[in-house]
Structures are given as structure tokens and as C-alpha cells.
Motif scaffolding. Sequence first.
Motif, PDB file in Angstrom:
ATOM      1  N   ARG A 260      -4.566   0.499  12.716  1.00  0.00           N
ATOM      2  CA  ARG A 260      -4.375   0.884  11.317  1.00  0.00           C
ATOM      3  C   ARG A 260      -2.951   0.589  10.910  1.00  0.00           C
ATOM      4  O   ARG A 260      -2.011   0.967  11.613  1.00  0.00           O
ATOM      5  CB  ARG A 260      -4.715   2.361  11.121  1.00  0.00           C
ATOM      6  N   LEU A 261      -2.811  -0.103   9.782  1.00  0.00           N
ATOM      7  CA  LEU A 261      -1.509  -0.522   9.288  1.00  0.00           C
ATOM      8  C   LEU A 261      -1.378  -0.159   7.816  1.00  0.00           C
ATOM      9  O   LEU A 261      -2.294  -0.425   7.032  1.00  0.00           O
ATOM     10  CB  LEU A 261      -1.348  -2.045   9.454  1.00  0.00           C
ATOM     11  N   TRP A 262      -0.252   0.433   7.456  1.00  0.00           N
ATOM     12  CA  TRP A 262       0.051   0.733   6.056  1.00  0.00           C
ATOM     13  C   TRP A 262       0.889  -0.414   5.525  1.00  0.00           C
ATOM     14  O   TRP A 262       1.922  -0.739   6.100  1.00  0.00           O
ATOM     15  CB  TRP A 262       0.810   2.047   5.946  1.00  0.00           C
ATOM     16  N   ALA A 263       0.435  -1.036   4.420  1.00  0.00           N
ATOM     17  CA  ALA A 263       1.174  -2.170   3.867  1.00  0.00           C
ATOM     18  C   ALA A 263       1.039  -2.195   2.352  1.00  0.00           C
ATOM     19  O   ALA A 263       0.148  -1.561   1.784  1.00  0.00           O
ATOM     20  CB  ALA A 263       0.659  -3.478   4.464  1.00  0.00           C
ATOM     21  N   HIS A 264       1.917  -2.949   1.737  1.00  0.00           N
ATOM     22  CA  HIS A 264       1.952  -3.115   0.281  1.00  0.00           C
ATOM     23  C   HIS A 264       1.403  -4.502  -0.053  1.00  0.00           C
ATOM     24  O   HIS A 264       2.152  -5.427  -0.343  1.00  0.00           O
ATOM     25  CB  HIS A 264       3.385  -2.932  -0.228  1.00  0.00           C
ATOM     26  N   VAL A 265       0.081  -4.609   0.015  1.00  0.00           N
ATOM     27  CA  VAL A 265      -0.606  -5.885  -0.173  1.00  0.00           C
ATOM     28  C   VAL A 265      -1.712  -5.698  -1.200  1.00  0.00           C
ATOM     29  O   VAL A 265      -2.479  -4.740  -1.121  1.00  0.00           O
ATOM     30  CB  VAL A 265      -1.221  -6.382   1.161  1.00  0.00           C
TER      31      VAL A 265
END
Length: 124
Positions: free
Chosen positions: A14-19
Amino acid sequence: MSASADRVVVRGLRLWAHVGVLEHERQMGQWFELDFSLGWDLTAAAVADDLSQTLDYSRAIQALQLQARGLRCLTLEHWSDRILQVLEDLYGPVPIWLELRKCQAPVPGFSGIVAVQRSRRWLP
């Protein structure tokens, strides 16, 4: 892929990103999930019980978490290309397969998952 069908597999990172294409997706960020496989002959590591003979997946996880924290882009396609590059930088030109999933696509009436699958040097 190598002569062996062996691989190191990571699922559900799980990765939190601004995409995202929408401004609020890039501003606020959101969760994504990544699965990837790295083709590698695991025989030597299995026989010797030696981490140096295999691909240390913890290095990939940490590098991808760091990358995601600083990322700002529009598309899963672009991000997946950057993920492939991180993995190649760590392990060299090994066979790689990945699936990158957007957990909550902002499409009215749609509650499923959207994903891209990418590979380099991967043979089915």
C-alpha cells in the motif's frame, strides 16, 4: 525471464501518493496498491540460505515507499514507468512484472478498482 521460473513476489504494497488527473487527487493524495514480481534464479539462495544470493525485497519496498511520498503526476502509466525504473536501478535488468491499482477511482457509480499492468523482459 531467467532460465529458471523462480521469482520474488511482493503483493499488496500500500502506497500513499498524489497521482490523478483531477486536481484534488494530486492535492490531497490517495491510497494505491502495488504487486510486483522479479524474475531471479533462487537456487543459490535456497541452498546456501544466503540473502546475498537473492533479491532483497525490503530494499524495493523502502525505495518505492520513499518514491511515492514525493510523487506528483497525472497517470498510473507514468507512475508505473517510474516504479519499473526504481526496480531496475536496484536489481539491474531482471524480468519485472507489476500491477499498480488505484483503490478508489473517482468515477460516478463505480466502486471497483482500476489498474495498469506493466512488464519488462517478462515472459508469460
